[in-house]
Design a protein around this motif. Structure first.
Motif, PDB file in Angstrom:
ATOM      1  N   GLY A  97       0.796  -1.225   0.000  1.00 36.03           N
ATOM      2  CA  GLY A  97       0.000   0.000   0.000  1.00 36.03           C
ATOM      3  C   GLY A  97       0.825   1.269   0.000  1.00 36.03           C
ATOM      4  N   LYS A  98       2.119   1.128  -0.241  1.00 37.70           N
ATOM      5  CA  LYS A  98       2.982   2.311  -0.301  1.00 37.70           C
ATOM      6  C   LYS A  98       2.903   2.910  -1.707  1.00 37.70           C
ATOM      7  CE  LYS A  98       7.849   3.352   0.036  1.00 37.70           C
ATOM      8  NZ  LYS A  98       9.140   2.665   0.008  1.00 37.70           N
ATOM      9  N   ARG A  99       2.704   4.226  -1.779  1.00 43.04           N
ATOM     10  CA  ARG A  99       2.619   4.878  -3.084  1.00 43.04           C
ATOM     11  C   ARG A  99       4.025   5.115  -3.618  1.00 43.04           C
ATOM     12  NH1 ARG A  99       2.946   9.967  -4.917  1.00 43.04           N
ATOM     13  NH2 ARG A  99       1.872  10.422  -6.867  1.00 43.04           N
ATOM     14  N   ILE A 100       4.272   4.576  -4.823  1.00 47.73           N
ATOM     15  CA  ILE A 100       5.609   4.720  -5.427  1.00 47.73           C
ATOM     16  C   ILE A 100       5.665   6.012  -6.242  1.00 47.73           C
ATOM     17  CG2 ILE A 100       7.383   3.530  -6.810  1.00 47.73           C
ATOM     18  CD1 ILE A 100       6.378   1.881  -4.438  1.00 47.73           C
ATOM     19  N   GLY A 101       4.560   6.334  -6.896  1.00 44.68           N
ATOM     20  CA  GLY A 101       4.523   7.554  -7.709  1.00 44.68           C
ATOM     21  C   GLY A 101       3.543   7.401  -8.856  1.00 44.68           C
ATOM     22  N   THR A 102       3.741   8.195  -9.911  1.00 43.03           N
ATOM     23  CA  THR A 102       2.883   8.080 -11.099  1.00 43.03           C
ATOM     24  C   THR A 102       3.735   7.733 -12.320  1.00 43.03           C
ATOM     25  OG1 THR A 102       3.046  10.458 -11.394  1.00 43.03           O
ATOM     26  CG2 THR A 102       1.044   9.672 -10.368  1.00 43.03           C
ATOM     27  N   VAL A 103       3.102   7.046 -13.259  1.00 44.58           N
ATOM     28  CA  VAL A 103       3.823   6.615 -14.460  1.00 44.58           C
ATOM     29  C   VAL A 103       4.106   7.834 -15.336  1.00 44.58           C
ATOM     30  CG1 VAL A 103       3.736   5.130 -16.508  1.00 44.58           C
ATOM     31  CG2 VAL A 103       2.655   4.374 -14.379  1.00 44.58           C
ATOM     32  N   SER A 104       5.383   8.045 -15.631  1.00 42.31           N
ATOM     33  CA  SER A 104       5.749   9.206 -16.451  1.00 42.31           C
ATOM     34  C   SER A 104       6.064   8.793 -17.883  1.00 42.31           C
ATOM     35  CB  SER A 104       6.944   9.926 -15.840  1.00 42.31           C
ATOM     36  OG  SER A 104       8.056   9.069 -15.802  1.00 42.31           O
ATOM     37  N   ARG A 105       6.475   7.543 -18.051  1.00 41.76           N
ATOM     38  CA  ARG A 105       6.918   7.087 -19.372  1.00 41.76           C
ATOM     39  C   ARG A 105       6.757   5.577 -19.458  1.00 41.76           C
ATOM     40  NH1 ARG A 105      12.365   6.556 -21.271  1.00 41.76           N
ATOM     41  NH2 ARG A 105      13.184   7.186 -19.258  1.00 41.76           N
ATOM     42  N   ILE A 106       6.617   5.088 -20.682  1.00 38.62           N
ATOM     43  CA  ILE A 106       6.499   3.640 -20.899  1.00 38.62           C
ATOM     44  C   ILE A 106       7.709   3.181 -21.710  1.00 38.62           C
ATOM     45  CG2 ILE A 106       5.030   1.803 -21.899  1.00 38.62           C
ATOM     46  CD1 ILE A 106       3.408   3.275 -19.930  1.00 38.62           C
ATOM     47  N   GLY A 107       8.329   2.109 -21.274  1.00 37.83           N
ATOM     48  CA  GLY A 107       9.459   1.542 -22.029  1.00 37.83           C
ATOM     49  C   GLY A 107       8.954   0.473 -22.983  1.00 37.83           C
ATOM     50  N   ARG A 108       9.090   0.725 -24.304  1.00 36.23           N
ATOM     51  CA  ARG A 108       8.584  -0.223 -25.307  1.00 36.23           C
ATOM     52  C   ARG A 108       9.713  -0.601 -26.262  1.00 36.23           C
ATOM     53  NH1 ARG A 108       4.297   2.987 -28.293  1.00 36.23           N
ATOM     54  NH2 ARG A 108       3.517   1.012 -29.072  1.00 36.23           N
ATOM     55  N   LYS A 109       9.729  -1.868 -26.675  1.00 31.58           N
ATOM     56  CA  LYS A 109      10.759  -2.301 -27.623  1.00 31.58           C
ATOM     57  C   LYS A 109      10.248  -2.253 -29.057  1.00 31.58           C
ATOM     58  CE  LYS A 109      13.972  -5.096 -24.985  1.00 31.58           C
ATOM     59  NZ  LYS A 109      14.348  -6.443 -24.580  1.00 31.58           N
ATOM     60  N   SER A 110       8.949  -2.422 -29.222  1.00 29.21           N
ATOM     61  CA  SER A 110       8.375  -2.380 -30.573  1.00 29.21           C
ATOM     62  C   SER A 110       7.149  -1.468 -30.564  1.00 29.21           C
ATOM     63  CB  SER A 110       7.979  -3.788 -31.011  1.00 29.21           C
ATOM     64  OG  SER A 110       6.814  -4.190 -30.323  1.00 29.21           O
ATOM     65  N   ASN A 111       6.540  -1.331 -31.722  1.00 28.96           N
ATOM     66  CA  ASN A 111       5.349  -0.483 -31.815  1.00 28.96           C
ATOM     67  C   ASN A 111       4.069  -1.233 -31.460  1.00 28.96           C
ATOM     68  OD1 ASN A 111       6.713   1.803 -32.502  1.00 28.96           O
ATOM     69  ND2 ASN A 111       6.502   1.506 -34.700  1.00 28.96           N
ATOM     70  N   ALA A 112       4.184  -2.531 -31.162  1.00 33.59           N
ATOM     71  CA  ALA A 112       2.993  -3.298 -30.774  1.00 33.59           C
ATOM     72  C   ALA A 112       2.495  -2.807 -29.416  1.00 33.59           C
ATOM     73  CB  ALA A 112       3.318  -4.779 -30.714  1.00 33.59           C
ATOM     74  N   ASN A 113       1.304  -3.245 -29.048  1.00 33.79           N
ATOM     75  CA  ASN A 113       0.699  -2.748 -27.803  1.00 33.79           C
ATOM     76  C   ASN A 113       1.248  -3.499 -26.583  1.00 33.79           C
ATOM     77  OD1 ASN A 113      -1.199  -1.067 -26.421  1.00 33.79           O
ATOM     78  ND2 ASN A 113      -2.465  -2.884 -26.144  1.00 33.79           N
ATOM     79  N   THR A 114       2.543  -3.485 -26.413  1.00 33.69           N
ATOM     80  CA  THR A 114       3.183  -4.138 -25.263  1.00 33.69           C
ATOM     81  C   THR A 114       4.231  -3.191 -24.680  1.00 33.69           C
ATOM     82  OG1 THR A 114       4.776  -5.143 -26.744  1.00 33.69           O
ATOM     83  CG2 THR A 114       2.904  -6.517 -26.081  1.00 33.69           C
ATOM     84  N   TYR A 115       4.658  -3.509 -23.476  1.00 34.93           N
ATOM     85  CA  TYR A 115       5.717  -2.713 -22.847  1.00 34.93           C
ATOM     86  C   TYR A 115       6.610  -3.616 -22.024  1.00 34.93           C
ATOM     87  CZ  TYR A 115       2.757  -2.998 -18.657  1.00 34.93           C
ATOM     88  OH  TYR A 115       2.013  -3.458 -17.606  1.00 34.93           O
ATOM     89  N   ASN A 116       7.830  -3.166 -21.788  1.00 39.17           N
ATOM     90  CA  ASN A 116       8.790  -3.945 -20.994  1.00 39.17           C
ATOM     91  C   ASN A 116       8.866  -3.416 -19.580  1.00 39.17           C
ATOM     92  OD1 ASN A 116       9.492  -4.955 -23.555  1.00 39.17           O
ATOM     93  ND2 ASN A 116      10.881  -3.211 -23.782  1.00 39.17           N
TER      94      ASN A 116
ATOM     95  N   ILE B  61     -10.556  -5.806   4.138  1.00 37.86           N
ATOM     96  CA  ILE B  61      -9.315  -5.014   4.126  1.00 37.86           C
ATOM     97  C   ILE B  61      -8.121  -5.962   4.060  1.00 37.86           C
ATOM     98  CG2 ILE B  61      -7.886  -3.377   5.426  1.00 37.86           C
ATOM     99  CD1 ILE B  61     -10.592  -2.334   6.620  1.00 37.86           C
ATOM    100  N   LYS B  62      -7.298  -5.752   3.048  1.00 41.79           N
ATOM    101  CA  LYS B  62      -6.130  -6.624   2.850  1.00 41.79           C
ATOM    102  C   LYS B  62      -4.939  -6.105   3.636  1.00 41.79           C
ATOM    103  CE  LYS B  62      -3.248  -8.113  -1.000  1.00 41.79           C
ATOM    104  NZ  LYS B  62      -2.916  -7.724  -2.385  1.00 41.79           N
ATOM    105  N   GLU B  63      -4.736  -4.796   3.576  1.00 39.68           N
ATOM    106  CA  GLU B  63      -3.544  -4.243   4.201  1.00 39.68           C
ATOM    107  C   GLU B  63      -3.740  -2.763   4.547  1.00 39.68           C
ATOM    108  OE1 GLU B  63      -0.224  -6.053   3.102  1.00 39.68           O
ATOM    109  OE2 GLU B  63       1.048  -4.748   4.296  1.00 39.68           O
ATOM    110  N   PHE B  64      -3.303  -2.392   5.737  1.00 38.98           N
ATOM    111  CA  PHE B  64      -3.235  -0.972   6.075  1.00 38.98           C
ATOM    112  C   PHE B  64      -1.846  -0.492   5.648  1.00 38.98           C
ATOM    113  CE2 PHE B  64      -6.426  -2.273   9.330  1.00 38.98           C
ATOM    114  CZ  PHE B  64      -7.450  -1.426   8.929  1.00 38.98           C
ATOM    115  N   GLY B  65      -1.759   0.066   4.482  1.00 38.51           N
ATOM    116  CA  GLY B  65      -0.456   0.461   3.936  1.00 38.51           C
ATOM    117  C   GLY B  65      -0.015   1.826   4.420  1.00 38.51           C
ATOM    118  N   LYS B  66       1.195   2.175   4.031  1.00 35.69           N
ATOM    119  CA  LYS B  66       1.770   3.453   4.446  1.00 35.69           C
ATOM    120  C   LYS B  66       1.015   4.625   3.791  1.00 35.69           C
ATOM    121  CE  LYS B  66       6.057   6.025   4.340  1.00 35.69           C
ATOM    122  NZ  LYS B  66       7.249   6.266   3.525  1.00 35.69           N
ATOM    123  N   ASP B  67       0.675   4.437   2.515  1.00 35.85           N
ATOM    124  CA  ASP B  67       0.006   5.520   1.781  1.00 35.85           C
ATOM    125  C   ASP B  67      -1.424   5.193   1.391  1.00 35.85           C
ATOM    126  OD1 ASP B  67       2.329   7.231   1.632  1.00 35.85           O
ATOM    127  OD2 ASP B  67       3.140   5.773   0.231  1.00 35.85           O
ATOM    128  N   ALA B  68      -1.802   3.915   1.466  1.00 38.27           N
ATOM    129  CA  ALA B  68      -3.152   3.534   1.038  1.00 38.27           C
ATOM    130  C   ALA B  68      -3.636   2.307   1.795  1.00 38.27           C
ATOM    131  CB  ALA B  68      -3.146   3.236  -0.453  1.00 38.27           C
TER     132      ALA B  68
END
Lengths: 152, 150
Positions: A97-116, B61-68
């Protein structure tokens, strides 16, 4: 005269009944497979007079090939995919449940609808952290990772 | 007592409640504690101005996380208000109500276009995909709802 039925000069086409006009395609709203808004059609791309796909303005300008179109109506087009570009701007949480952040960019190797990998930023001034696709558990409305994320 | 396993109400209140699909349902506004056992029985999630508050039981509730706060089930209330569109992308209506039977989703009640739009019912069989909107299967037409909405 403008509204009169046009005369057809063609060896292949007998009637215009099952055809579509390019100007009617422009402005259609495009939805992903799950109904998420993707954007609006602003242009059509041709090669040797054959339509290859649509130019769409949304979160990012993108070209979507004909092969990814599931169905269409007068006002909208539904794709048979979730465009990977739509992951940009989604929030990323780890399994604890820890927030890491928001997606800023996608890493893709080809133009198909996939990402690495996805690149995640906690704040706009911070460095983007790469997270590989195999570490992602859910990528729908937002992204949840399989395990706890430990910054290097 | 292991201090690392303890959390305070400050660690819960104001945090986002996130369902297993990653949707942020809202912000935790209350923590419900049973008087006798002094155990947490659930949380209330403030889903914004347009939606009523949502109570989520402790077993969801699965987890009381740090941010969520991570949930282990998608609440059925989340489907209320979702737009329904045909296979071809035409707007059909909005989910007005969800009918559950033995804890499982049985039926969706959809209000059609317009203020006085007719009520329709649909089941999972009619649905191709649920996401930002509900997309119906090809050539599926909705039946008029038989049950009255409370």
């Amino acid at each position: 005269m403008f509204f009169s039925k046009p005369e057809i000069i063609s060896k292949k086409l007998k009637s215009l009944e099952d055809t579509s006009k390019a100007k009617l395609e422009i402005g259609k709203t495009v939805y992903s497979k799950s109904g998420e808004y993707v954007g609006k059609v602003y242009d059509l791309i041709f090669r040797e007079h054959v339509i290859l796909g649509f130019m769409i303005s949304g979160k990012k300008n993108m070209f979507i090939g004909n092969e990814y179109i599931q169905s269409e109506s007068k006002e909208s087009i539904v794709l048979n995919i979730e465009p990977v570009i739509n992951l940009i701007g989604k929030q990323v949480f780890d399994s604890t449940g820890k927030r890491i952040g928001t997606v800023s960019r996608i890493g893709r190797k080809s133009n198909a609808n996939t990402y690495n990998e996805i690149f995640v930023k906690r704040a706009f001034y911070s460095f983007a952290v790469p997270i590989s696709k195999d570490k992602i558990s859910v990528a729908k409305k937002n992204i949840i990772l399989k395990n706890a994320h430990e910054p290097k | 007592m292991n201090q690392n396993n303890l959390i305070t109400s400050d660690d819960i209140l104001g945090k986002s409640a996130v369902d297993p699909e990653g949707s942020i349902l809202g912000v935790v506004s209350k923590v419900h504690i049973e008087k006798t056992d002094m155990k947490i029985v659930g949380i209330t999630v403030d889903m914004g101005v347009t939606k009523p508050d949502l109570f989520i039981g402790a077993n969801f509730i699965k987890e009381f996380g740090k941010d969520a706060i991570l949930l282990n089930r998608v609440p059925t209330d989340k489907f209320k208000g979702l737009k329904v569109m045909s296979h071809h992308g035409e707007y059909v209506g909005k989910v007005k109500d969800v009918i559950e039977e033995k804890g499982k989703l049985k039926e969706f009640i959809v209000s059609g276009k317009g203020i006085f739009g007719a009520k329709y019912s649909m089941t999972y069989k009619d649905i191709e995909q649920i996401g930002e909107r509900i997309v119906l299967k090809k050539d599926r037409k909705l039946n008029k709802a038989k049950e009255k909405i409370k």
